[in-house]
Write an enzyme that holds these catalytic residues in place. Structure first.
Site, PDB file in Angstrom:
ATOM      1  N   ASN A  54       0.919  -1.259  -0.010  1.00 46.31           N
ATOM      2  CA  ASN A  54       0.058   0.123   0.027  1.00 46.31           C
ATOM      3  C   ASN A  54       0.899   1.095   0.007  1.00 46.31           C
ATOM      4  OD1 ASN A  54      -1.879   2.030   0.465  1.00 46.31           O
ATOM      5  ND2 ASN A  54      -2.878   1.009   2.246  1.00 46.31           N
TER       6      ASN A  54
ATOM      7  N   LYS B 122       3.294   0.919   3.204  1.00 48.28           N
ATOM      8  CA  LYS B 122       2.968  -0.125   4.102  1.00 48.28           C
ATOM      9  C   LYS B 122       3.073  -1.418   3.491  1.00 48.28           C
ATOM     10  CE  LYS B 122      -0.584   2.101   6.313  1.00 48.28           C
ATOM     11  NZ  LYS B 122      -1.890   2.390   6.346  1.00 48.28           N
TER      12      LYS B 122
ATOM     13  N   ARG C  28      -2.378  -2.145  -3.577  1.00 48.74           N
ATOM     14  CA  ARG C  28      -3.670  -1.167  -3.332  1.00 48.74           C
ATOM     15  C   ARG C  28      -3.711  -0.050  -4.008  1.00 48.74           C
ATOM     16  NH1 ARG C  28      -4.917   2.973   1.352  1.00 48.74           N
ATOM     17  NH2 ARG C  28      -7.135   3.185   0.712  1.00 48.74           N
TER      18      ARG C  28
ATOM     19  N   HIS D  76     -12.584   2.777   0.187  1.00 48.74           N
ATOM     20  CA  HIS D  76     -12.720   1.914   1.152  1.00 48.74           C
ATOM     21  C   HIS D  76     -13.430   0.485   0.367  1.00 48.74           C
ATOM     22  CE1 HIS D  76     -12.797   5.229   4.274  1.00 48.74           C
ATOM     23  NE2 HIS D  76     -11.679   4.738   4.352  1.00 48.74           N
TER      24      HIS D  76
ATOM     25  N   LEU E 127     -15.855   3.240  10.105  1.00 48.22           N
ATOM     26  CA  LEU E 127     -15.342   4.321  10.759  1.00 48.22           C
ATOM     27  C   LEU E 127     -13.898   4.250  11.227  1.00 48.22           C
ATOM     28  CD1 LEU E 127     -18.637   4.460  12.896  1.00 48.22           C
ATOM     29  CD2 LEU E 127     -18.456   5.319  10.614  1.00 48.22           C
TER      30      LEU E 127
ATOM     31  N   ARG F 113     -11.657  15.701   7.794  1.00 54.34           N
ATOM     32  CA  ARG F 113     -12.654  16.066   6.644  1.00 54.34           C
ATOM     33  C   ARG F 113     -13.853  16.434   6.994  1.00 54.34           C
ATOM     34  NH1 ARG F 113     -11.091  10.641   4.036  1.00 54.34           N
ATOM     35  NH2 ARG F 113      -9.080  11.102   3.107  1.00 54.34           N
TER      36      ARG F 113
ATOM     37  N   ASP G 218      -8.267  12.516  16.899  1.00 53.69           N
ATOM     38  CA  ASP G 218      -8.368  11.117  17.459  1.00 53.69           C
ATOM     39  C   ASP G 218      -9.400  10.762  18.116  1.00 53.69           C
ATOM     40  OD1 ASP G 218      -7.681   8.752  18.919  1.00 53.69           O
ATOM     41  OD2 ASP G 218      -5.526   8.930  18.170  1.00 53.69           O
TER      42      ASP G 218
ATOM     43  N   GLY H 273     -10.816   1.596  12.598  1.00 52.98           N
ATOM     44  CA  GLY H 273     -10.409   2.101  13.932  1.00 52.98           C
ATOM     45  C   GLY H 273     -11.363   2.678  14.971  1.00 52.98           C
TER      46      GLY H 273
ATOM     47  N   GLU I  35     -14.263  -0.615  15.283  1.00 53.06           N
ATOM     48  CA  GLU I  35     -13.964  -1.553  15.805  1.00 53.06           C
ATOM     49  C   GLU I  35     -13.730  -1.510  17.406  1.00 53.06           C
ATOM     50  OE1 GLU I  35     -10.541  -3.390  14.034  1.00 53.06           O
ATOM     51  OE2 GLU I  35     -11.701  -2.987  12.068  1.00 53.06           O
ATOM     52  N   ASN I  36     -13.358   0.087  17.909  1.00 52.22           N
ATOM     53  CA  ASN I  36     -12.670   0.031  19.227  1.00 52.22           C
ATOM     54  C   ASN I  36     -13.646   1.020  19.969  1.00 52.22           C
ATOM     55  OD1 ASN I  36     -10.118  -1.296  18.720  1.00 52.22           O
ATOM     56  ND2 ASN I  36      -9.771  -0.081  17.356  1.00 52.22           N
TER      57      ASN I  36
ATOM     58  N   GLU J 285      -7.947  -5.355   5.167  1.00 51.90           N
ATOM     59  CA  GLU J 285      -8.041  -5.069   3.910  1.00 51.90           C
ATOM     60  C   GLU J 285      -6.851  -5.805   3.345  1.00 51.90           C
ATOM     61  OE1 GLU J 285      -8.474  -1.047   5.385  1.00 51.90           O
ATOM     62  OE2 GLU J 285      -9.235  -0.475   3.206  1.00 51.90           O
TER      63      GLU J 285
HETATM   64  P1  ADP Z   1      -7.429   5.022   8.801  1.00 50.01           P
HETATM   65  O1  ADP Z   1      -7.049   3.615   8.229  1.00 50.01           O
HETATM   66  O2  ADP Z   1      -8.472   5.791   7.994  1.00 50.01           O
HETATM   67  O3  ADP Z   1      -5.969   5.827   9.084  1.00 50.01           O
HETATM   68  P2  ADP Z   1      -8.119   3.590  11.184  1.00 50.01           P
HETATM   69  O4  ADP Z   1      -9.132   2.864  10.758  1.00 50.01           O
HETATM   70  O5  ADP Z   1      -6.859   3.163  11.687  1.00 50.01           O
HETATM   71  O6  ADP Z   1      -8.101   5.107  10.245  1.00 50.01           O
HETATM   72  O7  ADP Z   1      -8.878   4.414  12.485  1.00 50.01           O
HETATM   73  C1  ADP Z   1      -8.268   5.506  13.084  1.00 50.01           C
HETATM   74  C2  ADP Z   1      -9.053   6.301  14.155  1.00 50.01           C
HETATM   75  O8  ADP Z   1      -9.412   5.042  14.977  1.00 50.01           O
HETATM   76  C3  ADP Z   1      -8.422   7.069  14.948  1.00 50.01           C
HETATM   77  O9  ADP Z   1      -9.514   8.141  14.873  1.00 50.01           O
HETATM   78  C4  ADP Z   1      -8.500   6.588  16.434  1.00 50.01           C
HETATM   79  O10 ADP Z   1      -8.638   7.539  17.299  1.00 50.01           O
HETATM   80  C5  ADP Z   1      -9.493   5.598  16.307  1.00 50.01           C
HETATM   81  N1  ADP Z   1      -9.166   4.649  17.447  1.00 50.01           N
HETATM   82  C6  ADP Z   1      -8.192   3.674  17.524  1.00 50.01           C
HETATM   83  N2  ADP Z   1      -8.315   2.997  18.402  1.00 50.01           N
HETATM   84  C7  ADP Z   1      -9.093   3.490  19.413  1.00 50.01           C
HETATM   85  C8  ADP Z   1      -9.814   3.106  20.701  1.00 50.01           C
HETATM   86  N3  ADP Z   1      -9.427   2.295  21.321  1.00 50.01           N
HETATM   87  N4  ADP Z   1     -10.861   4.066  20.915  1.00 50.01           N
HETATM   88  C9  ADP Z   1     -11.359   4.919  20.014  1.00 50.01           C
HETATM   89  N5  ADP Z   1     -11.083   5.107  18.940  1.00 50.01           N
HETATM   90  C10 ADP Z   1      -9.799   4.464  18.398  1.00 50.01           C
END
Ligand code: ADP
Length: 398
Positions: A7, A14, A91, A180, A209, A241, A284, A332, A335-336, A385
């Site tokens: 990528n 990456k 990619r 995506h 997201l 954005r 973030d 990110g 999932e989190n 991905e």
């Molecule tokens: P991209 O690939 O578009 O750069 P990612 O899918 O890696 O993005 O997601 C990045 C986002 O996920 C960031 O806003 C980050 O803060 C959020 N994120 C990662 N870990 C956590 C977490 N534990 N809690 C909340 N948000 C998280």
């Protein structure tokens, strides 16, 4: 077969090596600041320690040669020599209308990708540099291009056309493309699998997201709409954005603040989203979440506006799908951040969505987070991905 997944960005690259049989990642890493002073490579073999070192990388060919050296290193490498890489999957951000599927790379394909450069001037040229660097170092290894836009090429004209003079579409191909796609495809296939249903028989909405964020609607085994447009700026409120705005704001801002179009676009792409709404504090989501919990006014606004926009798109896609069987969260934030899923799902009572809070608080699993028996099921499905690119690559070189 071992597949090297690349990528490549304008100053970063990456990589992952994936064994297509076990589908395990054997090694992964990142080259940063290519062509800039202070270039770094990080490399992590499966089960091993992450190594990071500063080393000059004047161009992408040098970066890829360092990646290949790391992969074949006597001590920490995961392959003996380059012949153990059966194929490379690249990619590619924009495939325009030319690519509705992944494709084996040859000179003609490279030309066609180049013709899409206008549509993604920051990304496609960098992706092409990555392909050319790999071809130089591995001239006999088959390579595959996997496009971020391809999955969305099934979207019908009524959903991809903007309400603009049709001549602008005919002249410049201005339309919705969506991004995506590899993630939306991977997650929706996994979602149907988790439901034990045939992919073609499920109506799904995928919420990817991350820092960049998009929603897509899938029906009859095809993507039928997505929130990103000609560029990734449209749709959801993202990290930096703006997502959807009244287009007249661009002219208004340019006049009021005496800005050029480029300067306004920098605001929309780099200073808006949750970064802008949090009054410039953070893009973030971990910070947004902390601020929201602490009751900070702007962080709360950022969190609420972000989740509201997601729920609004879900509602729009429920209408276009005429119902929905499953909603999946990924990337990110998806999932989190249980709080985001919870706030979005608060809007979805009309779909019969009720969250199972215990499952909603679990991490790192493919998991159903709605209560058993809900009419509309909600899942968290970590995206992958790289694995999706490796699978596509193998299917084309076999
Ligand atoms: P991209 O690939 O578009 O750069 P990612 O899918 O890696 O993005 O997601 C990045 C986002 O996920 C960031 O806003 C980050 O803060 C959020 N994120 C990662 N870990 C956590 C977490 N534990 N809690 C909340 N948000 C998280």
């Amino acid at each position: 077969m071992n597949v090297l997944v690349i990528n490549c960005g304008s100053s970063s690259l990456k990589f992952q090596v994936i064994d297509s049989v076990s589908e395990k990642c054997l090694a992964k890493g990142l080259c940063e600041r290519i062509g800039i002073e202070g270039s770094m490579i990080s490399y992590t073999p499966d089960g091993g320690e992450k190594e990071k070192k500063e080393i000059p990388m004047p161009d992408h060919t040098k970066a890829i040669s360092l990646v290949l050296e790391a992969l074949t290193n006597e001590k920490t490498g995961v392959i003996k020599d380059l012949s153990e890489i059966g194929a490379v999957g690249h990619r590619i951000v924009h495939g325009g209308e030319k690519f509705a599927n992944s494709t084996l790379i040859n000179d003609e394909v490279l030309e066609a990708i180049k013709e899409c450069n206008d549509l993604a001037p920051l990304h496609n040229p960098a992706n092409l540099i990555g392909i050319n660097a790999c071809r130089e170092l591995m001239p006999n290894t088959p390579m595959v291009a996997v496009f971020d836009t391809a999955f969305h090429q099934s979207i019908p004209a009524k959903a991809y056309m903007y309400g603009l003079p049709v001549s602008l579409y005919e002249k410049y191909k201005i339309r919705r493309y969506g991004f995506h796609g590899t993630s939306h495809s991977y997650v929706s296939h996994r979602c149907a699998e988790l439901m034990g249903k045939n992919y073609d028989d499920v109506k799904m909405i995928v919420c990817h997201l991350g820092n960049g964020a998009s929603v897509s609607a899938i029906k009859g085994g095809k993507c039928v709409d997505t929130s990103m447009g000609l560029t990734p700026l449209e749709g959801l409120i993202m990290g930096t954005r703006s997502g959807d705005i009244d287009p007249a704001i661009i002219e208004f801002l340019a006049h009021k603040e005496n800005l050029s179009i480029d300067e306004v676009m920098t605001i929309l792409n780099k200073k808006s989203g949750v970064l802008g709404l949090s009054n410039g504090v953070s893009s973030d989501f971990r910070d947004i979440e902390d601020g929201y919990r602490a009751g900070d006014k702007y962080m709360t606004l950022a969190m609420e506006a972000f989740c509201y926009r997601v729920a609004k798109y879900v509602g729009a896609y429920v209408a276009s799908l005429n119902g929905v069987d499953a909603i999946a969260f990924t990337a990110g934030i998806g999932e989190n951040a249980p709080i985001v899923r919870s706030l979005v799902c608060e809007y979805l009572g009309y779909l019969g969505v009720e969250l199972n809070e215990e499952n909603n608080n679990k991490r790192g699993l493919d998991i159903e987070i709605s209560k058993p028996g809900c009419k509309t099921k909600v899942f968290v499905i970590p995206t992958n991905e790289e694995l999706a690119i490796a699978r596509e690559t193998v299917s084309l070189v076999k």
